[in-house]
Design a protein around this motif. Sequence first.
Motif, PDB file in Angstrom:
ATOM      1  N   LEU A   1      38.539  37.805  37.890  1.00  0.00           N
ATOM      2  CA  LEU A   1      37.239  38.141  38.463  1.00  0.00           C
ATOM      3  C   LEU A   1      36.185  38.107  37.356  1.00  0.00           C
ATOM      4  O   LEU A   1      36.512  38.203  36.177  1.00  0.00           O
ATOM      5  CB  LEU A   1      37.260  39.528  39.109  1.00  0.00           C
ATOM      6  CG  LEU A   1      38.241  39.763  40.262  1.00  0.00           C
ATOM      7  CD1 LEU A   1      38.124  41.196  40.761  1.00  0.00           C
ATOM      8  CD2 LEU A   1      38.005  38.787  41.397  1.00  0.00           C
ATOM      9  N   HIS A   2      34.924  38.006  37.761  1.00  0.00           N
ATOM     10  CA  HIS A   2      33.811  38.007  36.806  1.00  0.00           C
ATOM     11  C   HIS A   2      33.064  39.330  36.941  1.00  0.00           C
ATOM     12  O   HIS A   2      32.711  39.728  38.049  1.00  0.00           O
ATOM     13  CB  HIS A   2      32.872  36.831  37.083  1.00  0.00           C
ATOM     14  CG  HIS A   2      31.762  36.700  36.091  1.00  0.00           C
ATOM     15  ND1 HIS A   2      30.605  37.440  36.168  1.00  0.00           N
ATOM     16  CD2 HIS A   2      31.649  35.927  34.979  1.00  0.00           C
ATOM     17  CE1 HIS A   2      29.807  37.121  35.168  1.00  0.00           C
ATOM     18  NE2 HIS A   2      30.425  36.210  34.419  1.00  0.00           N
ATOM     19  N   LEU A   3      32.822  40.006  35.821  1.00  0.00           N
ATOM     20  CA  LEU A   3      32.237  41.339  35.875  1.00  0.00           C
ATOM     21  C   LEU A   3      30.902  41.352  36.609  1.00  0.00           C
ATOM     22  O   LEU A   3      30.666  42.212  37.467  1.00  0.00           O
ATOM     23  CB  LEU A   3      32.057  41.905  34.461  1.00  0.00           C
ATOM     24  CG  LEU A   3      31.427  43.302  34.381  1.00  0.00           C
ATOM     25  CD1 LEU A   3      32.297  44.328  35.088  1.00  0.00           C
ATOM     26  CD2 LEU A   3      31.181  43.698  32.928  1.00  0.00           C
TER      27      LEU A   3
ATOM     28  N   TYR B   1      37.107  48.171  33.800  1.00  0.00           N
ATOM     29  CA  TYR B   1      36.858  47.029  32.915  1.00  0.00           C
ATOM     30  C   TYR B   1      37.185  47.365  31.461  1.00  0.00           C
ATOM     31  O   TYR B   1      37.839  46.588  30.761  1.00  0.00           O
ATOM     32  CB  TYR B   1      35.392  46.615  33.042  1.00  0.00           C
ATOM     33  CG  TYR B   1      34.979  45.478  32.142  1.00  0.00           C
ATOM     34  CD1 TYR B   1      35.217  44.161  32.499  1.00  0.00           C
ATOM     35  CD2 TYR B   1      34.344  45.727  30.925  1.00  0.00           C
ATOM     36  CE1 TYR B   1      34.831  43.107  31.679  1.00  0.00           C
ATOM     37  CE2 TYR B   1      33.957  44.687  30.094  1.00  0.00           C
ATOM     38  CZ  TYR B   1      34.201  43.381  30.479  1.00  0.00           C
ATOM     39  OH  TYR B   1      33.822  42.343  29.645  1.00  0.00           O
TER      40      TYR B   1
ATOM     41  N   ALA C   1      39.396  46.533  40.656  1.00  0.00           N
ATOM     42  CA  ALA C   1      38.571  45.330  40.530  1.00  0.00           C
ATOM     43  C   ALA C   1      37.964  45.247  39.136  1.00  0.00           C
ATOM     44  O   ALA C   1      37.817  44.149  38.583  1.00  0.00           O
ATOM     45  CB  ALA C   1      37.473  45.330  41.589  1.00  0.00           C
ATOM     46  N   GLY C   2      37.621  46.405  38.568  1.00  0.00           N
ATOM     47  CA  GLY C   2      37.121  46.421  37.198  1.00  0.00           C
ATOM     48  C   GLY C   2      38.159  45.930  36.212  1.00  0.00           C
ATOM     49  O   GLY C   2      37.839  45.215  35.252  1.00  0.00           O
TER      50      GLY C   2
ATOM     51  N   PRO D   1      38.735  32.040  43.097  1.00  0.00           N
ATOM     52  CA  PRO D   1      37.800  32.869  42.336  1.00  0.00           C
ATOM     53  C   PRO D   1      36.492  33.189  43.051  1.00  0.00           C
ATOM     54  O   PRO D   1      35.732  34.031  42.580  1.00  0.00           O
ATOM     55  CB  PRO D   1      37.536  32.035  41.070  1.00  0.00           C
ATOM     56  CG  PRO D   1      37.775  30.621  41.502  1.00  0.00           C
ATOM     57  CD  PRO D   1      38.887  30.690  42.514  1.00  0.00           C
TER      58      PRO D   1
ATOM     59  N   SER E   1      38.245  42.312  36.282  1.00  0.00           N
ATOM     60  CA  SER E   1      37.001  41.701  35.823  1.00  0.00           C
ATOM     61  C   SER E   1      36.952  41.534  34.313  1.00  0.00           C
ATOM     62  O   SER E   1      36.013  40.932  33.785  1.00  0.00           O
ATOM     63  CB  SER E   1      35.802  42.552  36.286  1.00  0.00           C
ATOM     64  OG  SER E   1      35.731  42.591  37.695  1.00  0.00           O
TER      65      SER E   1
ATOM     66  N   VAL F   1      33.936  50.658  38.337  1.00  0.00           N
ATOM     67  CA  VAL F   1      34.214  49.290  37.898  1.00  0.00           C
ATOM     68  C   VAL F   1      34.240  49.212  36.380  1.00  0.00           C
ATOM     69  O   VAL F   1      35.154  48.598  35.789  1.00  0.00           O
ATOM     70  CB  VAL F   1      33.176  48.302  38.472  1.00  0.00           C
ATOM     71  CG1 VAL F   1      33.313  46.930  37.805  1.00  0.00           C
ATOM     72  CG2 VAL F   1      33.343  48.157  39.976  1.00  0.00           C
TER      73      VAL F   1
ATOM     74  N   ALA G   1      29.696  39.302  38.860  1.00  0.00           N
ATOM     75  CA  ALA G   1      29.882  39.047  40.292  1.00  0.00           C
ATOM     76  C   ALA G   1      30.499  40.259  40.976  1.00  0.00           C
ATOM     77  O   ALA G   1      30.104  40.627  42.093  1.00  0.00           O
ATOM     78  CB  ALA G   1      30.757  37.814  40.496  1.00  0.00           C
ATOM     79  N   THR G   2      31.473  40.884  40.314  1.00  0.00           N
ATOM     80  CA  THR G   2      32.123  42.065  40.893  1.00  0.00           C
ATOM     81  C   THR G   2      31.111  43.178  41.126  1.00  0.00           C
ATOM     82  O   THR G   2      31.060  43.780  42.213  1.00  0.00           O
ATOM     83  CB  THR G   2      33.242  42.574  39.964  1.00  0.00           C
ATOM     84  OG1 THR G   2      34.216  41.542  39.791  1.00  0.00           O
ATOM     85  CG2 THR G   2      33.919  43.802  40.549  1.00  0.00           C
TER      86      THR G   2
ATOM     87  N   TYR H   1      36.096  37.600  46.675  1.00  0.00           N
ATOM     88  CA  TYR H   1      35.131  38.699  46.810  1.00  0.00           C
ATOM     89  C   TYR H   1      34.898  39.102  48.267  1.00  0.00           C
ATOM     90  O   TYR H   1      34.334  40.172  48.526  1.00  0.00           O
ATOM     91  CB  TYR H   1      33.799  38.314  46.157  1.00  0.00           C
ATOM     92  CG  TYR H   1      33.900  38.179  44.655  1.00  0.00           C
ATOM     93  CD1 TYR H   1      33.954  39.313  43.846  1.00  0.00           C
ATOM     94  CD2 TYR H   1      33.991  36.940  44.049  1.00  0.00           C
ATOM     95  CE1 TYR H   1      34.072  39.204  42.474  1.00  0.00           C
ATOM     96  CE2 TYR H   1      34.112  36.814  42.668  1.00  0.00           C
ATOM     97  CZ  TYR H   1      34.153  37.953  41.893  1.00  0.00           C
ATOM     98  OH  TYR H   1      34.280  37.844  40.530  1.00  0.00           O
TER      99      TYR H   1
END
Length: 217
Positions: free
Chosen positions: A69-71, A176, A59-60, A27, A63, A172, A73-74, A31
């Motif tokens: 993934l974390h929004l 998401y 990636a969105g 995780p 996230s 993104v 951080a992305t 990135y």
Amino acid sequence: MDIVNFFVSLLKDPRSAIAGWIVALGPVWVYTPLFLIVFVETGLVFFPFLPGDSLLFAAGVFSAPGGGLHLGATLAVFYIAAILGNTSNYWIARFFGSRIIDSGKVKSLTPERMAKLDGFFEKYGGLTIVITRFMPFFRTFAPFIAGTGHMNFAKFTLFNAIGGISWVSLFVLVGYFFGGIPFVQEHFEVIVLGIVAVSVAPAFIGAVKGALAARKK
């Protein structure tokens, strides 16, 4: 050939690539390739073909809750990559721009594209850096042309930040909020190719218009 196949598969289905990185890298380190791809696409004039838009969208999707993934951080990683990439491109042009252009080694940096960007800078000024963020190929060349003498660094940095944040946020966040819809999941590759097609359309239309104008002359 392997690297070509990698980029083709990444362009067609970035979802599979990101899923593999999440499993292989974990995780945090996942990135790293995300950062590098966006940085290289925007920062090195030799790599305008990398799939920025579709990668941001995918990636969105990952996230969203439970995606790996974390929004926050992305967004942060892509903001930094996009802004630093353009900044790198600008300074490369400042120091080596004329040599790179005269060498003819960057085949995609055609006289037609340079003329198009010259026209953009004359018409829109600093907004060119924002507008071209949403245009593949041109988003790689715009900071390079800016660095050859079209814009001072302070002004460039302002528009670079606005363009980078806007571009990353749009793709993104669309991924998401809409990536979890069943229709999107079932037709992911088609949608990704559609994003690429829509992104490339302005450049393609401009090239056709330029060819027609040249033929008339």
